[in-house]
Design a protein around this motif. Sequence first.
Motif, PDB file in Angstrom:
ATOM      1  N   LEU A   1       6.050  -0.638  -3.768  1.00 31.34           N
ATOM      2  CA  LEU A   1       6.844  -1.781  -3.747  1.00 31.34           C
ATOM      3  C   LEU A   1       6.030  -3.112  -3.011  1.00 31.34           C
ATOM      4  O   LEU A   1       5.691  -4.076  -3.008  1.00 31.34           O
ATOM      5  CB  LEU A   1       8.235  -1.528  -3.243  1.00 31.34           C
TER       6      LEU A   1
ATOM      7  N   SER B   1       7.061   6.607  -1.489  1.00 27.71           N
ATOM      8  CA  SER B   1       5.915   6.255  -2.308  1.00 27.71           C
ATOM      9  C   SER B   1       6.323   5.073  -3.034  1.00 27.71           C
ATOM     10  O   SER B   1       5.812   4.214  -3.221  1.00 27.71           O
ATOM     11  CB  SER B   1       5.754   7.407  -3.391  1.00 27.71           C
ATOM     12  N   SER B   2       7.671   4.907  -3.639  1.00 29.45           N
ATOM     13  CA  SER B   2       8.309   3.845  -4.167  1.00 29.45           C
ATOM     14  C   SER B   2       8.100   2.739  -3.442  1.00 29.45           C
ATOM     15  O   SER B   2       7.902   1.757  -3.811  1.00 29.45           O
ATOM     16  CB  SER B   2       9.728   4.145  -4.693  1.00 29.45           C
TER      17      SER B   2
ATOM     18  N   GLY C   1       9.044  10.822  -2.850  1.00 28.52           N
ATOM     19  CA  GLY C   1       9.242   9.814  -3.756  1.00 28.52           C
ATOM     20  C   GLY C   1       9.810   8.550  -3.212  1.00 28.52           C
ATOM     21  O   GLY C   1       9.335   7.339  -3.807  1.00 28.52           O
TER      22      GLY C   1
END
Length: 661
Positions: free
Chosen positions: A629, A624-625, A621
């Motif tokens: 971004l 992935s963020s 997570g």
Amino acid sequence: MVRTLTPCTPKTCVSEIIRKVRDKYHHGCVILVNTEEAGTSDFSGQQRFVKITKHLYLLPIIVGAVTLNSFNYTSMQTRCNTKHPIFVVLSVNMATKRFLQDVSPTPTLQYPCWLLFLTPDQTLEDLLEHVYLPFNSHFLSVAADGDNILLTEAYHVDRGGPLRTFRYGLWNATEVDVTVSPLSVFERRPHLHGLVIEGASINVPPIVGLDQGSDGVYRVGGLFGEIWKVLEKRVNFTTRLHPARDNAYGIYNVSSGSWNGMMEMVRSGQVHVAIGDFSMTRRRSTEVGFLFPIIQTSYSVFIRVPSGQQLPWGGFFSPFARDMWLGMGVCVLILTAQWSVLCSVAKRLDSHEASTSERRHPGGSLLSVLRAFLAQGNDWIPEAMSCRLVFLTTYLTALVMNAAYSASLISSLSRQTTVVPFQGLQQLYNDSTYSFVVIKKTAEYNSFQDSNDPMMIKAFIKYLKGKEDLPLNLGEALDHICTKSKYSALLELEQAKSVSSNISCEIMALPQEVIPVTLSPIVAKHSPYMELLSYQFTSHFLFLVPLTKIERDISRSSPIGYAPFASLSPSTLGLLKLRSSGIVVKIRRDLWSKVFPRTEADYPVVSLINVVPVLQLLFIGAASSILFLVVEICCRQYSLGFKNNNKKKTSRRYHVKSRWV
């Protein structure tokens, strides 16, 4: 034909006594033994012989006849199907005494029942001089005492010991039938009168222990030893102990055809009993006798617990069944629809709900419901009572779901289920990455060697045949499991459990057992005390083994297919089963608490490796963020650059156009 009871006289009561004794001992046919020597004739005796035979046929009882000269116990002439016969000697003379002396060392006096009719001038002590009647024999004499007829039971506790008698029955002229004792054979012979028995044992704590005191006397301990000491007190005997030969239980050497260890000590007569957890095998049962099993267990394959055990990804979905997940999804959709509709209606009716315009949309309502199910708060509380009810319902439903899911997940994490590489011997054989051994010079090695099971035969050829590096004892096998990579050993489950807390690694047994086994002390093959000791084991120490299996094991180990307990009535056998007093359980609990005291609370511990999937999810997570971004920044930069280029082009065109103008 209906037989009516009439008072019998000393002349006619012979057949009634024979019938009564036969029914009491549950024997089969009656064999009348003719003791008349060759060249002599006694017409009155022959007439009496014929009359009694005829009377027994009318009872009805199967009757046979045999002479002393042609007597052969092992021949079919003296067999009564599966039951033992009762031998009746109507006339006792010097030939009878010589015959008893000759057959005394053989099992002839041990298994069948003997009934001798004495004349007034004969005594039982004179007849049985230099005759040994084994403790488990059934030897009765019938003698007249005035108007009474006495039935006396005789036996010896040990060879060379005094003759012991018991008044078994009585008849007098005032009674219709012969009265016999209602006591069972083990109530008439409850103990061994201080007999000293030679025995052997081995030091394999905590199952069995053998220690030599400062006085040089060996003393037995452990689970089997403590049970044996209780048995000694109950039966009134003592055991003179010797250490096990070769420090082994004993296995059969196929090439030399010989035994070693305690098996050879008992088999050869050096000792009478061996105290230890002997596995009942077919080969052993042909050489020694087994008492009642104390423990029923199995041989299982043990390996070191594989490292890196973690909850699989699917484990996070396992707390709820598929229909539960489906129902929760439907519940989320219903609450989303209610939220969206009620917020829209509330907006029309109340201007205070104007700020809820984004929650009227299905997307906004779905996010609000998901916040509740993910244990997140909402930054908005509706004003309308209908919306508040939906709000409360959503959070209560989510609370129940979260509590149930968390409880099941935490339970599965703390249980720490180990994923085994294989289930049993078959999969271990197919895996081929693990080595497999059994302890050298033990019954399990013989079990593989003599097995008819195709899988055990293949495993013996692949892993055991001709191998000299097999472990010598349990400790060495456990040490190899902990120190060697992918090492497995066949161990007795109870022994491995008893020492598992004292080794340097954590071991586990594969789910599928290889050889079910019962553990018991052993005695000499034709031991006259086996029935009494077995009775005491059953009466006071019965633990795990069904009575039917015990009877079958004893019958199989008997030299002539005779189950010693066949003489007991079904009601007595049932009583034995019910009279289990739990002594084994108590001794085992007390012994285990001393050997392995509990020093700290046994709380389940959840290690970091158990929640690796959660950490992986967090990492994925977060990664992935960050990735999104970076993509958003790039897209934003590209969008800004594209707009700036358009502005420059538009400005340049404007300047060019204005210059032309």
